[in-house]
Design an enzyme around this catalytic site. Structure first.
Site, short mmCIF file in Angstrom:
data_model
loop_
_atom_site.label_atom_id
_atom_site.label_comp_id
_atom_site.label_asym_id
_atom_site.label_seq_id
_atom_site.Cartn_x
_atom_site.Cartn_y
_atom_site.Cartn_z
CG ASP A 33 -0.36 -1.07 8.53
OD1 ASP A 33 -1.32 -0.34 8.81
OD2 ASP A 33 0.20 -1.09 7.41
CG ASP A 218 0.35 -0.41 3.54
OD1 ASP A 218 -0.68 0.26 3.30
OD2 ASP A 218 0.51 -1.06 4.60
C1 LIG Z 1 -6.33 -2.37 8.78
C2 LIG Z 1 -5.62 -1.86 7.58
C3 LIG Z 1 -4.28 -1.49 7.48
C4 LIG Z 1 -4.08 -1.10 6.16
C5 LIG Z 1 -2.80 -0.64 5.51
N1 LIG Z 1 -2.13 0.40 6.16
N2 LIG Z 1 -5.26 -1.24 5.52
C6 LIG Z 1 -5.55 -0.96 4.11
N3 LIG Z 1 -6.21 -1.72 6.39
#
Ligand SMILES: Cc1cc(CN)n(C)n1
Length: 326
Positions: A33, A218
Site C-alpha cells: 500500500d 495509492d
Molecule cells: C486497507 C486500506 C488501504 C487503503 C489505501 N491506503 N485503503 C483505502 N484501505
C-alpha cells in the site's frame, strides 16, 4: 546493490493485490500500500474468531523475532477500515531481498472488513515513514529499511487487470513499459507520494482546473477518487448514469459508452481508456464506475484503476513519481 521482484496477485474485481512476504521464515500474503506506512500482520495475538481463513504470524515460532516492549500502533484507512496492536522486529524478505530488524506490527484487533477479507494477511506500507503510526517512536517502512542496499533507491508497480503483475525494488525493468516515463515532483511532507494534478480530459476534451486537489499514488485503493466536480463532469457524459448513494457512488447501464479520462500527473496527462473504467457489476445490467468522487476530501486518490493502465515508478532518490504506457 540488490534488486528484488515479487508477484502481485489480484483479488476479485481487482479490489486489491496481494504479494507473499516472508517474516521470520513465515510467509504471509500482504497488500502493498503506497498510501500508508505501517507493516502490520494478522497475528496469533488476535482472537481466533477473527483469524479464520487468514495466515497468522506467530512470533513464538520465529527464532529471530524481538519484542519492542511498550510500543503500540493504531491505523485507520480512507475506507473506514482499521487495525491496531503491538510491535516487534524481525527479518522481512520480499523477492529475495531481506530487511533485517524490520519493525513488524502485530495486530491484536482488526476491523470487520479485514476479518472477512480472508485473502489478506495484513498490509505492507510503502508511503513515507513520517506517517507510520507506531508510538512512542515511528518506525521505517520495509522499503526505507532496505533502500540503501538497493541498486537504485526506487520501486516500480506493474499491476494488471485480472492477472498477476509485479512489484520491483531497486531497478526499472524496461521490458515492462513502452515509450517515456513521465515524472512529476513529489511533495512527501504529508507522507504520501503526492503530486499536482491541475488538469484533466474527458473524451479527449482537456480542462484545466487550477483549484483541483493534489493527488496521491495509492496502490492500496482500488478506484480513482477525483474531486467532486470532476466526477460530476465525467458522468455527465455517460448516458443513464446517476450518483446512487445506496450503491455508494456513480452507477450506469453497463451498455453505456464510457469516455476516455485523462488525469494529470504533474504536467503529463495520462489517458485512461474508457473501456477499462468500469469497476464491477452491481447487477446484470448496472455497472459501478472505476471513477468516483472523493467527496471533496481535498485529496485526489489515484488507485489501482490507474496502475492497471500505467506502469509506475516510485523514485525516492529523486523524490518523484512517474508513469509510462505499457
Ligand atoms: C486497507 C486500506 C488501504 C487503503 C489505501 N491506503 N485503503 C483505502 N484501505
Amino acid at each position: 546493490g540488490e534488486t528484488a521482484e515479487v508477484t502481485a496477485s489480484p483479488e476479485a474485481n481487482d479490489a486489491e493485490y496481494l504479494s507473499p512476504v516472508s517474516i521470520g521464515g513465515q510467509t504471509l500474503n500482504l497488500d502493498f500500500d503506497t498510501g500508508s506506512a505501517d507493516l502490520w500482520v494478522f497475528s496469533t495475538e488476535l482472537p481466533t474468531s477473527e483469524t479464520s481463513g487468514h495466515t497468522t504470524f506467530d512470533p513464538s515460532k520465529s527464532s529471530t523475532f524481538k519484542k519492542y516492549d511498550g510500543a503500540t500502533w493504531k491505523i485507520s484507512y480512507g475506507d473506514g477500515s482499521g487495525a491496531s496492536g503491538d510491535v516487534g522486529f524481525d527479518n522481512v524478505a520480499i523477492g529475495g531481498a531481506t530487511a533485517t530488524s524490520q519493525a513488524v506490527e502485530l495486530a491484536t484487533s482488526v476491523s470487520s472488513q479485514f476479518v472477512s477479507d480472508q485473502a489478506n494477511d495484513g498490509l505492507l506500507g510503502l508511503a513515507f515513514s513520517n506517517i507510520n503510526t507506531v508510538s512512542p517512536t515511528k518506525q521505517k517502512t520495509w522499503f526505507e529499511t532496505i533502500k540503501s542496499q538497493l541498486e537504485n533507491p526506487l520501486f516500480t508497480a506493474d499491476l494488471e487487470k485480472d492477472a498477476s503483475g509485479t512489484y520491483d525494488f531497486g531497478n526499472i525493468d524496461s521490458s515492462k513499459y513502452t515509450g517515456d516515463i513521465h515524472y512529476a515532483p513529489v511533495d512527501k511532507s504529508g507522507g504520501f507520494w503526492e503530486f499536482n494534478s491541475k488538469s484533466y480530459s474527458i473524451g479527449g476534451t482537456k480542462s484545466s482546473c487550477t483549484t483541483c486537489s493534489p493527488a496521491i499514488a495509492d496502490t492500496g485503493t482500488s478506484l480513482l477518487l477525483v474531486d467532486d466536480d470532476v466526477a460530476k463532469a465525467y458522468y455527465a457524459q455517460v448516458d443513464g448514469s446517476k450518483n446512487d448513494s445506496t450503491q455508494g457512488g456513480y452507477v450506469y447501464p453497463c451498455s453505456s459508452n464510457l469516455p476516455d479520462f485523462g488525469i494529470a500527473i504533474g504536467d503529463y496527462i495520462a489517458v485512461l481508456k474508457g473501456s477499462d473504467l468500469t469497476y464491477a457489476n452491481v447487477d446484470s445490467s448496472t455497472c459501478f464506475g472505476g471513477i468516483q468522487s472523493n467527496a471533496n476530501s481535498g485529496m485526489q486518490i489515484f488507485g489501482d484503476v490507474m496502475f492497471k493502465q500505467y506502469f509506475a515508478v516510485f523514485d525516492a532518490g529523486n523524490t518523484q513519481f512517474g508513469v509510462a504506457s505499457k
